[in-house]
Design an enzyme around this catalytic site. Structure first.
Site, short mmCIF file in Angstrom:
data_model
loop_
_atom_site.label_atom_id
_atom_site.label_comp_id
_atom_site.label_asym_id
_atom_site.label_seq_id
_atom_site.Cartn_x
_atom_site.Cartn_y
_atom_site.Cartn_z
N GLY A 64 0.82 -1.20 0.00
CA GLY A 64 0.00 0.00 0.00
C GLY A 64 0.85 1.25 0.00
N SER A 65 0.36 2.28 0.68
CA SER A 65 1.03 3.57 0.62
C SER A 65 2.02 3.73 1.77
CB SER A 65 0.00 4.69 0.69
OG SER A 65 -0.52 4.76 2.01
N VAL A 119 0.30 4.87 5.16
CA VAL A 119 -0.28 3.80 5.98
C VAL A 119 0.82 2.87 6.49
CG1 VAL A 119 -1.97 1.94 6.05
CG2 VAL A 119 -2.45 4.00 4.73
N GLU A 146 5.53 -3.33 0.81
CA GLU A 146 5.61 -3.09 -0.63
C GLU A 146 4.89 -1.79 -0.90
OE1 GLU A 146 7.32 -4.69 -2.73
OE2 GLU A 146 7.80 -6.52 -1.62
N CYS A 159 1.45 0.09 -8.76
CA CYS A 159 2.56 0.59 -7.94
C CYS A 159 3.85 0.69 -8.74
CB CYS A 159 2.76 -0.29 -6.71
SG CYS A 159 2.99 -2.03 -7.11
#
Lengths: 512, 531
Positions: free
Chosen positions: A198-199, A202, A220, A254
């Site tokens: 994710g980001s 977060v 990741e 991504c």
């Protein structure tokens, strides 16, 4: 077939789920390889039997064309599951340490043991691949797992929650649905490993929560993955692959190429070639195309619209947007400065800023002045440029003359560096992520005849004994010795050869 | 004490001014950016410099550690100098091979793209080390980082001021200041260090501080390897060679006065064996320390008064019976080698203030059990330990313990040697740490695996199905390329009834792919020849 309703998991159930999986794991049912293979096969059929339902769910969540799901996710995911199914027996085999005279008698071995109960947190953009691939890794490693799919893909997440208990052993593999409260509760529990995709924002929250329970985390993330285009590239192929990488899943990837660095003199040619490709990809415009996805949420649509509006660049193509169906047209923006809104964050949308540079050196400098990206793409036919870019930059992965393919390539790890993530997965690397390498030795009593010097009382004699055992011969301080040593090896070798030849001659003479 | 310090010209411990820390990191970043660390020959030269840093100054390190830990030079040699030099030799010899770019294993679908894994240094890393094995626990990871081509900020423990000051004095004499920097200090300096982003952090120490380090690292997304500890059990079983086993356990328990992360923390002994076990202990102890541990030059002191007082309190609160030892002299930081029997799971020696902490001192509690199952249950009820030791010649017993427990490492019939063993990783699991190092594993910790693919234009003849506009024909083409076939479905999980059983031919797609690939390869080759 109807898509089931999205139901968040009751927060109070979460500690129970964790405890149940812990108990099931400790019971040892995941240890036999046959059990793992059976679950992997079940996982493959979970997907194979329901491909159409998954496509339907992703069409509803991401407005994604069914065929794009085929191309981007289904094949790669099944391939990963198959790889784990075929290879798990080999991966899980205990590994002998390389031979060393001092330790051989202790039979040093590395056991590949499952870490335990793991948590897999999945983003919205590639739900199939990013859920089932790591889950296959967890199953192969012999772990129990909780999967937390994204609340931004409710149809997919609901479908997954419906199917997992039908196919997989519910004592070992569970889906938890929900958003912030559910994830927070999950992160209060200790996990034997957490994979978070994710980001970065977060990720910081996840890592801080995991710090309290000392749970190891693989992240990741993403980042602005640059594309360096050199004038020597195969222009048409470059444009096709670049535009494909940017528009697939409407740029919500991504490892999507984020921005382009191109020598000023070559810029116009590249932009024109990209425009030509876009017209070829979407003959009636992207809005009408059945091969083009939508943005996942109104929030992200608004974010991208704002970035586009604030940009000081020139729109060379596209620019269309429509809030009703979360549509953003594939857009090329030229004349973008390094401080432009489009360079302020990972775009995660179908917008391609083009930055003109003087030469490859300047492009490398721009890349190095920013966070290490998850991917780096260079398009060139000149092997010197390729080497210059690869040697001069850092990134999670790098692809020469293509985009996106590194994620599911066989035998290669996928992972970031620095702010783009830490740790790697896919294939054997997923197995490794969820595996503890447990070193074992078995030391017979007689070895104390040699190693007895370690026991007190320490004496000069026992120290000499241990020194002889432990301290290796070391190269001389100013080491030209490597060359010298090879020199002496060659001398020895040629002497030995000469001696052997002489001996052979003698024997031959005697026979006569 | 101070006389020894002057005699060996030991420098004074000086914390680094907080405002200098940013400069240190910048300088290390410049060192990394200079590109000199990419050369394998350069890396080997740095490892060799560390070797001579130790070899040239062994006497001064011995003097420093005698002051810091009351440790005998002979013990320092056996426990630290030997294994460290051995490890540096492994790194020196191995780095050229490890740093080579690796090709991915052959795959029909991917080989035309020459898939490779480049072994690239992560960048500027931080190594935080504890007080107990000052030389080994710092030089092994630092040399690993240098082997990987990283530059290093090194924060030694403030609890060993003499050794840490010595490192600060020596390091710049052997290694460039933009390659390895010693940052001395305590909490404020460490806090400052952790405010910065690092390309990797290796932390060795306690679980409590690890949480602080990890929380700080979360803010900067710096990856962390933690080497912690935990209560490592030594489990005794049937047919154990008591003489060898007891010696090996007591050696590990009393080495460095028990301040070892992989020391056996407590012993689990079958009730039937307990008396023989204690007899053997009573035989071995006088052998190790003929004039008593206090006067022995082979027995270390506790690092701090506070640590000594803590152990004292634990001993005072135990409900067990002291079999031998038990004397504590807080002023002298001395704790006698002590064995306590009749210890239960809730004893002070097993759980401190309701938190299960490792003892980290020369105290061996004996827990008795009825059988192997009780032993396993006792271990499993606690956090995964960093090490687990099994003493038995009974293969079945060994296997049962190994199979049904989890731990960082596991040794049969010995203790601690796995740290030094060649070719096996050292690391914990769960609360005993995450990640691993030693030898190639140290190199790997500080190395980024950078995937590289090179995709030729002609591959689009096969791969063009990925481009829009999508069509059913393109989807079929891509399916043929990417969809693997599977064996028929497993029978155990319920099968949704409406789905017909499908069996795909296993090899069909693969053969087609291989054909297409080879034909296109041929075609392009001939077209090259023409041009």
């Amino acid at each position: 077939m109807a898509v089931p309703d999205y139901v968040p998991t009751p927060v109070d159930d979460i500690p129970t789920i964790r405890a149940e999986l812990g108990a099931a794991f400790r019971a040892g049912t995941t240890k036999p390889i046959a059990n793992r293979r059976e679950q992997l096969l079940a996982l493959a059929y979970l997907l194979k039997d329901n491909i159409d339902r998954f496509k339907e769910a992703l069409a509803s969540d991401l407005g994604r064309p069914a065929l794009e799901t085929d191309v981007l996710e289904v094949g790669g995911t099944l391939h990963e599951i198959k790889d784990a199914y075929d290879s798990v027996a080999r991966w899980a085999r205990p590994q002998r340490a390389p031979f060393a005279l001092n330790y051989a008698a202790m039979r040093p071995t590395i056991r590949k043991e499952p870490k335990g109960v793991v948590l897999i947190i999945v983003p919205f953009n590639y739900p199939l691949l990013l859920t089932l691939e790591p889950l296959a890794g967890a199953i192969a490693a012999g772990c129990a797992a909780v999967v937390k799919p994204s609340e931004l893909t409710p149809a997919f997440s609901a479908l997954l929650a419906d199917l997992v208990p039908q196919y997989l052993d519910p004592a070992l593999y569970r889906v938890v649905n929900g958003a912030v409260p559910e994830t927070t509760k999950l992160l209060e529990q200790p996990w034997d490993h957490i994979l978070f995709t994710g980001s970065a924002r977060v990720a910081r929250i996840v890592l801080a929560a995991a710090a309290r329970t000392l749970s190891p985390v693989t992240t990741e993330l993403g980042g602005k993955s640059p594309v360096i285009v050199d004038a020597s590239c195969d222009l048409r192929t470059t444009a096709r692959r670049l535009v494909w990488g940017k528009t697939a899943n409407a740029g919500q990837t991504c490892v999507a190429p984020d921005y382009v660095l191109v020598p000023r003199a070559f810029q116009d040619k590249l932009v024109q070639a990209c425009i030509d490709v876009l017209k070829e990809f979407y003959p009636d415009g992207a809005a009408e195309s059945d091969s083009y996805s939508r943005i996942v949420s109104p929030g992200h649509h608004a974010r991208l619209s704002a970035l586009l509006e604030k940009s000081g660049g020139t729109t060379a193509y596209g620019g269309g947007k429509r809030a009703e169906d979360k549509f953003i047209e594939p857009t090329i923006v030229t004349g973008v400065g390094l401080d432009d809104s489009l360079m302020s964050e990972e775009l995660f949308g179908p917008v391609l800023p083009i930055i003109a540079v003087e030469d490859i050196n300047e492009a490398i400098q721009i890349v190095n002045a920013r966070d290490h990206p998850l991917a780096l793409y260079v398009f060139t036919q000149d092997s010197r440029v390729k080497k210059q870019v690869l040697d001069g930059t850092q990134s999670g992965g790098a692809v020469v003359n293509d985009c996106l393919l590194q994620v599911t390539a066989d035998g290669l790890p996928f992972g970031g560096i620095g702010p783009s993530g830490s740790g790697s997965h896919t294939g054997k690397y997923s197995f490794d992520m969820f595996t503890h390498t447990r070193s074992t030795l078995d030391n017979p009593s007689w070895l104390d005849l040699v190693m007895g010097g370690r026991f007190p009382p320490f004496t000069d004699k026992s120290t000499r004994m241990m020194r002889a055992l432990l301290v290796p011969s070391l190269p001389a301080r100013k080491s030209k010795s490597a060359a010298n040593r090879w020199g002496s090896y060659w001398v020895m070798l040629s002497l030995a050869c000469a001696a052997a030849a002489y001996g052979a001659k003698l024997i031959a003479e005697r026979k006569q | 004490m101070s006389t020894t310090a002057t005699e060996h010209k030991l420098p004074t411990f000086a914390p680094m001014p907080l405002e200098d820390i940013a400069k240190v990191r910048e300088e290390l970043q410049r060192g990394f950016a200079s590109g000199k660390t990419r050369s394998v020959a350069w890396r080997r030269a740095q490892i060799l410099a560390l070797v001579y840093l130790i070899k040239d100054n062994i006497d001064r390190f011995n003097a420093a550690l005698a002051l810091d830990l009351g440790r005998s030079p002979l013990e320092t040699h056996i426990a630290e100098v030997g294994p460290t030099l051995d490890e540096l030799r492994v790194l020196y010899d191995g780095v050229a091979k490890w740093a080579k770019t690796e090709s991915a294993p052959f795959s029909t679908a991917w080989f035309p793209m020459k898939p490779q894994i480049r072994k690239e240094p992560k960048g500027v890393v931080l190594v935080i080390t504890p007080f107990n094995y000052v030389i080994t626990l710092s030089m092994c990871p630092i040399a690993g980082a240098l082997a990987a081509g990283c530059t290093v900020a090194f924060k030694p423990s403030e609890q060993t001021p003499h050794a840490s000051a010595l490192f600060a004095e020596l390091m710049p004499k052997y290694v460039d200041t933009d390659v390895v920097r010693v940052v001395n200090g305590a909490i404020p300096e460490t806090t400052k260090l952790l405010e910065y982003q690092w390309d990797h952090i290796m932390y060795t120490g306690s679980g409590r501080v690890a949480r602080i380090v990890l929380t700080a690292a979360a803010k900067t997304l710096s990856p962390v390897t933690t080497e912690l500890g935990g209560k490592s059990p030594a489990i005794f079983g049937p047919r154990c060679n008591l003489k060898t086993s007891v010696r090996r356990v007591l050696w590990a328990k009393f080495a460095n006065s028990g301040q070892t992360c992989i020391a056996p923390d407590y012993a689990i002994v079958p009730k039937s064996l307990e008396l023989d076990f204690i007899d053997e202990i009573r035989r071995v102890l006088p052998e190790f320390y003929p004039d008593g541990a206090e006067r022995s030059s082979s027995f270390s002191r506790i690092v701090s008064f506070r640590g000594t007082a803590r152990l004292h309190a634990l001993l005072q609160n135990t409900k067990g019976e002291t079999v031998c030892g038990g004397r504590v002299d807080v002023e002298a930081r001395f704790v006698e080698p002590t064995v306590v029997r009749g210890v239960g799971g809730d004893d002070s020696l097993m759980s401190e203030y309701a938190v299960i902490l490792e003892l980290f001192g020369p105290i061996l509690p004996i827990v008795t059990v009825d059988d192997v199952d009780e032993a396993i249950a006792f271990v499993k009820a606690r956090d995964h330990p960093l090490a687990l030791y099994v003493f038995s010649e009974d293969k079945e017993f060994q296997q049962k313990i190994i199979e049904s427990t989890q731990s960082g490492g596991v040794l049969v019939n010995d203790t601690m040697v796995h740290f030094a063993a060649y070719g096996v990783p050292f690391g914990g699991i769960g609360p005993s740490g995450s990640g691993q190092y030693k030898g190639k594993y140290s190199f790997d910790m500080f190395t980024h695996l950078r995937t590289v693919l090179v995709s030729a234009s002609w591959l689009d003849i096969i791969l063009s199905g990925r481009y829009p506009p999508f069509s059913a024909a393109k989807a079929r083409k891509m399916d043929m390329l990417t969809l693997p076939s599977f064996p028929s479905r497993p029978k155990v999980p319920p099968v949704p009834s409406e789905v017909p059983q499908s069996s795909t031919s296993r090899w069909g797609a693969g053969v087609v792919v291989a054909l297409v690939v080879s034909m296109t390869a041929l075609l392009t080759r001939s077209s090259h020849r023409r041009s």
